[in-house]
Enzyme design. Sequence first.
Site, PDB file in Angstrom:
ATOM      1  N   THR A 103       0.798  -1.222   0.000  1.00  0.00           N
ATOM      2  CA  THR A 103       0.000   0.000   0.000  1.00  0.00           C
ATOM      3  C   THR A 103       0.838   1.284   0.000  1.00  0.00           C
ATOM      4  O   THR A 103       0.643   2.170  -0.832  1.00  0.00           O
ATOM      5  CB  THR A 103      -0.930   0.000   1.224  1.00  0.00           C
ATOM      6  OG1 THR A 103      -1.822  -1.107   1.073  1.00  0.00           O
ATOM      7  CG2 THR A 103      -1.729   1.285   1.336  1.00  0.00           C
ATOM      8  N   HIS A 124      -1.098  -9.247  -0.621  1.00  0.00           N
ATOM      9  CA  HIS A 124      -0.509  -8.584  -1.786  1.00  0.00           C
ATOM     10  C   HIS A 124       0.879  -8.196  -1.370  1.00  0.00           C
ATOM     11  O   HIS A 124       1.205  -8.202  -0.168  1.00  0.00           O
ATOM     12  CB  HIS A 124      -1.348  -7.371  -2.191  1.00  0.00           C
ATOM     13  CG  HIS A 124      -1.572  -6.428  -1.053  1.00  0.00           C
ATOM     14  ND1 HIS A 124      -0.681  -5.433  -0.730  1.00  0.00           N
ATOM     15  CD2 HIS A 124      -2.548  -6.379  -0.113  1.00  0.00           C
ATOM     16  CE1 HIS A 124      -1.118  -4.795   0.339  1.00  0.00           C
ATOM     17  NE2 HIS A 124      -2.249  -5.347   0.743  1.00  0.00           N
TER      18      HIS A 124
END
Length: 450
Positions: free
Chosen positions: A105, A386
């Site tokens: 992120t 992720h």
Amino acid sequence: MGSDHHASTSPSNQTNQSTRTLFITTLLLVTCNAVSAAALRNPYIKARAHGPVKKKLDRPVVILVSSDGFRFGYQFKTPTPNIHRLINQGTEAETGLIPVFPTYTFPNHYSIVTGLYPASHGIINNRFVEPRTGDQFSPARHEPKWWLGEPLWETVANQGLKAAAYFWAGSEVRKGSWDCPKGYCMKYNSSVPFEERVDTVLSYFDLPSDEIPAFAALYFEDPDSHGHVVGPDDVAITKAVARIDSMIGRLIDGLEKRGVFEDVTVILLGDHGMVGTCEDKVIFLDDLAPWVEIPADWVHSYFPLLAIWPPAGHNLTEIVQRMNQGLDSGKVEKGKSLRVYLKEELPARLHYAASDRIPPIIGMVDEGFTVAQRRTEGARYCGGAHGYDNEYFSMRSIFIGHGPRFARGRKVPSFENVQIYNVITSILNIKGAPNNGSKSFPQSILLPAQ
Ligand SMILES: *[C@@H]1O[C@H](CO)[C@@H](O)[C@H](O)[C@H]1NC(C)=O
Ligand SMILES: *[C@@H]1O[C@H](CO)[C@@H](O)[C@H](O)[C@H]1NC(C)=O
Ligand SMILES: *[C@@H]1O[C@H](CO)[C@@H](O)[C@H](O)[C@H]1NC(C)=O
């Protein structure tokens, strides 16, 4: 960013509030209808009610919206009429937006606004250690020393224009002419309802034209915050996607009510995708002990990015060789799904070496795999993750541009998110800082300026 918890309004409060909202909405509708019916009958009334007809915006305005962890394809999970309105009337990366590596992120959000790879902008992971001082970076650190490069709000402010950010990685950091001004720069608080974020951005368009920010960033934690817990294929994701769609609808409606929807550029994107991590796809570092011991305190992050920093004096080449010998031996469970590198020997396309903040030994795992220290209960993690190689399709997010410089219904090939900085400075017609996007990219996806 943090997970969001904004379900604290009590049911009775909610009822009161929605009754009130309904009342106000009805009032507005009645008023608007009355005005427009009158305006239709007599064109002078319109001029009288709104003053002389004047273009609302003196200069281009870009609203950059990020939906965290919005994996490419989520737009088909459930009806998303508002997102599809942007797609159909705008320009879309047909097979998604490619994140930078590692597909986390903070590195990605900061690449989007600086046009730089993480090795150059300094945010090489969500958490990392500054090697010279031992100081630890976390998302809550706002000292400029961590955040290199020049983010869009700084570029815009440096040129004397207003910028705004309703939450974005790095936006609270004071750099150059950007001092995170009150009312235009919000302190991160995941509990702030998405509606409030949208409405605040909309309220800027009620300001006198020279106070309207030329650039506004807007961030939503979802669907990422659900994706980690349940993986990409749970019904909770479908609901989170529908909610993001309704926030896009709220934004479009608000811009339309103010008569600026066709003049404002809206870019909707995400930072990375998401992949399921269940099915026993885990590699244990302690299984490598017959070849080389990797103590837990050498490990800066386990997965999807395995980052190892042995104390000074260890032979790094030898550690990498022994780890790979063990992994290739056939005797380490799932060993073939992890490959370890000296960072300088990582594939060049990852651009993940040229920073002394990047630990010297980096392991890459196959899609959906995880790494843990030892076989203990809970070491097998089932959910979503992720951070993997940005070549995996599952790590892709979306890119949609809508506004005067984006052709309607156009599809463009996928591109890396470091290109976006130059796209936005082109739309705003301002000079950007040096970055890793190509100079010619904006003209490949934008219409010529009027
Ligand atoms: C965060 O936002 C919530 C919801 O608006 C609010 O109730 C709370 O006081 C805020 N927290 C801080 C620390 O400002
Ligand atoms: C480190 O290990 C490699 C591989 O075993 C070896 O070739 C090299 O000479 C070693 N370097 C040092 C400084 O000992
Ligand atoms: C990215 O851009 C920065 C700033 O211009 C430059 O220093 C760096 O070498 C570039 N990195 C790559 C991989 O091109």
